[in-house]
Design a protein around this motif. Structure first.
Motif, PDB file in Angstrom:
ATOM      1  N   LYS A   1      35.395  39.920  28.105  1.00  0.00           N
ATOM      2  CA  LYS A   1      34.769  39.467  29.510  1.00  0.00           C
ATOM      3  C   LYS A   1      34.888  40.796  30.598  1.00  0.00           C
ATOM      4  O   LYS A   1      35.964  41.235  30.429  1.00  0.00           O
ATOM      5  N   ALA A   2      33.867  40.734  31.291  1.00  0.00           N
ATOM      6  CA  ALA A   2      33.961  41.917  32.119  1.00  0.00           C
ATOM      7  C   ALA A   2      33.196  41.568  33.361  1.00  0.00           C
ATOM      8  O   ALA A   2      32.197  40.642  33.698  1.00  0.00           O
ATOM      9  N   MET A   3      33.742  42.036  34.429  1.00  0.00           N
ATOM     10  CA  MET A   3      33.225  41.786  35.906  1.00  0.00           C
ATOM     11  C   MET A   3      32.927  43.150  36.425  1.00  0.00           C
ATOM     12  O   MET A   3      33.655  44.264  36.370  1.00  0.00           O
ATOM     13  N   TRP A   4      31.684  43.269  36.581  1.00  0.00           N
ATOM     14  CA  TRP A   4      30.965  44.720  37.023  1.00  0.00           C
ATOM     15  C   TRP A   4      30.486  44.709  38.351  1.00  0.00           C
ATOM     16  O   TRP A   4      29.606  43.727  38.604  1.00  0.00           O
ATOM     17  N   ASN A   5      30.951  45.419  39.125  1.00  0.00           N
ATOM     18  CA  ASN A   5      30.612  45.389  40.566  1.00  0.00           C
ATOM     19  C   ASN A   5      29.375  46.371  40.798  1.00  0.00           C
ATOM     20  O   ASN A   5      29.359  47.581  41.227  1.00  0.00           O
ATOM     21  N   VAL A   6      28.208  46.032  40.239  1.00  0.00           N
ATOM     22  CA  VAL A   6      27.012  46.559  40.179  1.00  0.00           C
ATOM     23  C   VAL A   6      26.231  47.013  41.651  1.00  0.00           C
ATOM     24  O   VAL A   6      25.545  47.951  41.767  1.00  0.00           O
ATOM     25  N   PHE A   7      26.859  46.624  42.594  1.00  0.00           N
ATOM     26  CA  PHE A   7      26.181  46.512  43.966  1.00  0.00           C
ATOM     27  C   PHE A   7      26.867  47.669  44.729  1.00  0.00           C
ATOM     28  O   PHE A   7      26.705  47.935  45.659  1.00  0.00           O
ATOM     29  N   GLU A   8      28.002  48.074  44.170  1.00  0.00           N
ATOM     30  CA  GLU A   8      28.945  49.108  44.865  1.00  0.00           C
ATOM     31  C   GLU A   8      28.402  50.419  44.270  1.00  0.00           C
ATOM     32  O   GLU A   8      28.019  50.366  43.457  1.00  0.00           O
ATOM     33  N   GLU A   9      28.768  51.456  45.130  1.00  0.00           N
ATOM     34  CA  GLU A   9      28.537  52.888  44.775  1.00  0.00           C
ATOM     35  C   GLU A   9      29.228  53.281  43.430  1.00  0.00           C
ATOM     36  O   GLU A   9      30.203  52.840  43.203  1.00  0.00           O
ATOM     37  N   SER A  10      28.599  53.725  42.706  1.00  0.00           N
ATOM     38  CA  SER A  10      28.879  54.145  41.334  1.00  0.00           C
ATOM     39  C   SER A  10      28.883  53.082  40.414  1.00  0.00           C
ATOM     40  O   SER A  10      29.332  53.448  39.124  1.00  0.00           O
ATOM     41  N   LEU A  11      28.786  51.675  40.575  1.00  0.00           N
ATOM     42  CA  LEU A  11      28.719  50.740  39.794  1.00  0.00           C
ATOM     43  C   LEU A  11      30.128  50.699  38.993  1.00  0.00           C
ATOM     44  O   LEU A  11      29.925  50.510  37.934  1.00  0.00           O
ATOM     45  N   PRO A  12      30.981  50.590  39.434  1.00  0.00           N
ATOM     46  CA  PRO A  12      32.339  50.522  38.827  1.00  0.00           C
ATOM     47  C   PRO A  12      32.645  49.077  38.078  1.00  0.00           C
ATOM     48  O   PRO A  12      32.102  47.874  38.417  1.00  0.00           O
ATOM     49  N   PHE A  13      33.320  48.995  36.924  1.00  0.00           N
ATOM     50  CA  PHE A  13      33.887  47.759  36.428  1.00  0.00           C
ATOM     51  C   PHE A  13      34.919  47.454  37.114  1.00  0.00           C
ATOM     52  O   PHE A  13      36.021  48.203  37.286  1.00  0.00           O
ATOM     53  N   HIS A  14      35.040  46.205  37.671  1.00  0.00           N
ATOM     54  CA  HIS A  14      36.038  45.949  38.259  1.00  0.00           C
ATOM     55  C   HIS A  14      37.399  45.569  37.442  1.00  0.00           C
ATOM     56  O   HIS A  14      38.460  45.863  37.816  1.00  0.00           O
ATOM     57  N   ASP A  15      37.094  44.842  36.305  1.00  0.00           N
ATOM     58  CA  ASP A  15      38.191  44.298  35.290  1.00  0.00           C
ATOM     59  C   ASP A  15      37.518  43.937  33.860  1.00  0.00           C
ATOM     60  O   ASP A  15      36.421  43.365  33.970  1.00  0.00           O
ATOM     61  N   LEU A  16      38.215  44.413  32.815  1.00  0.00           N
ATOM     62  CA  LEU A  16      37.786  44.079  31.273  1.00  0.00           C
ATOM     63  C   LEU A  16      38.996  43.364  30.822  1.00  0.00           C
ATOM     64  O   LEU A  16      40.196  43.747  31.021  1.00  0.00           O
ATOM     65  N   ASN A  17      38.493  42.226  30.188  1.00  0.00           N
ATOM     66  CA  ASN A  17      39.395  41.334  29.740  1.00  0.00           C
ATOM     67  C   ASN A  17      39.314  41.261  28.366  1.00  0.00           C
ATOM     68  O   ASN A  17      38.096  40.899  27.810  1.00  0.00           O
ATOM     69  N   PHE A  18      40.405  41.602  27.422  1.00  0.00           N
ATOM     70  CA  PHE A  18      40.340  41.506  25.864  1.00  0.00           C
ATOM     71  C   PHE A  18      40.961  40.259  25.418  1.00  0.00           C
ATOM     72  O   PHE A  18      42.270  40.292  25.771  1.00  0.00           O
TER      73      PHE A  18
END
Length: 271
Positions: free
Chosen positions: A91-108
């Motif tokens: 599962k991924a939480m992706w901050n696409v509206f922030e500068e450089s589009l960082p991934f906030h958290d990845l859960n495995f």
């Protein structure tokens, strides 16, 4: 107690799959064993949305997606006609509206499971599963989160369109920075999934009970409309309300509504 009641309910309302009225339990097992060993496990989806309890901003709006697969290791030849399988969910939480589009958290979430189909009067009414699973976000330092679970799951098919499910876990918390995770991510869950008679609509709701004697819990509600009768892709609305939506922010409250694309198994999903 919940699972016992659901079993009794299912005795009178038994699901039939693929015109299996004329088949016995052995025939259904053979049909199951002949299916592909690799497939979808939980719902796979790609959604975008924002907070519903405050003004949307670039910091509370994001993309959330999940990929989930399983690989059956055996046919139903183990004791009690059970079978062994591996599963993996990311599962991924992706901050696409922030500068450089960082991934906030990845859960495995990898694990191994032992599952058994449940029959009554020669017809399939559900499935019981024992899981050994690990969940972490693969990070170190102050952002590290992880825990392990021994989970007992039950799914019961009330009829061809309605399934109810429950899951209880024994936690083994090894993450030093999330020792209180049960207060937020819960100790058990229960829910239902509905498929419309024409197979075009799906709906599911899951309640995750947080630790404590009150009724506090997290809600996950999904609704989907099948794009074409010939495939398993749905337009999806995804609603999350509560804590524990991802591991990094497990102790932060989120209330978010997202829309996107859902891909799910032909029958009912696992949870």
């Amino acid at each position: 107690m919940l699972l016992a009641l659901l079993v009794q309910w299912g005795q009178a309302q038994i699901v039939t799959i693929r015109d299996q009225e004329q088949f016995n339990a052995d025939s259904i097992r053979r049909d199951f064993d002949s299916r592909p060993f690799f497939g979808l496990y939980k719902d796979t989806y790609f959604t975008m949305g924002t907070a519903v309890n405050t003004r949307p901003t670039q910091f509370n709006s994001d993309v959330k997606f999940q990929v989930s697969i399983s690989q059956r290791l055996t046919k139903s030849v183990l004791p009690w006609h059970s079978y062994l399988f591996l599963f993996y969910t990311q599962k991924a939480m992706w901050n696409v509206f922030e500068e450089s589009l960082p991934f906030h958290d990845l859960n495995f979430n990898p694990g191994i499971g032992l599952s058994k189909l449940i029959f009554s009067k020669g017809q399939l009414i559900g499935k019981a599963t024992l899981l050994l699973e690990h969940e972490s976000n693969g990070r170190d330092g102050e952002a590290s989160r992880s825990w392990n679970k021994i989970s007992l799951c039950g799914s019961f098919y009330i009829d061809q369109n309605l399934m109810v499910h429950g899951k209880y876990w024994i936690p083994i918390i090894d993450g030093q920075l999330n020792k209180d995770i049960l207060r937020y991510s819960g100790i058990y869950q229960a829910g239902l999934q509905f498929i419309s008679p024409n197979k075009r609509w799906v709906f599911d709701a899951t309640f995750v009970k947080r630790k404590g004697w009150n009724l506090s819990g997290n809600w996950i509600v999904n609704a989907g409309y099948r794009i074409s009768k010939k495939d398993n892709q749905f337009l999806m609305v995804h609603f999350y309300n509560g804590y524990g939506e991802n591991l990094l922010d497990y102790n932060k409250y989120h209330c978010r509504l997202r829309v996107g694309l859902l891909i799910r198994p032909a029958f009912f999903s696992d949870f």
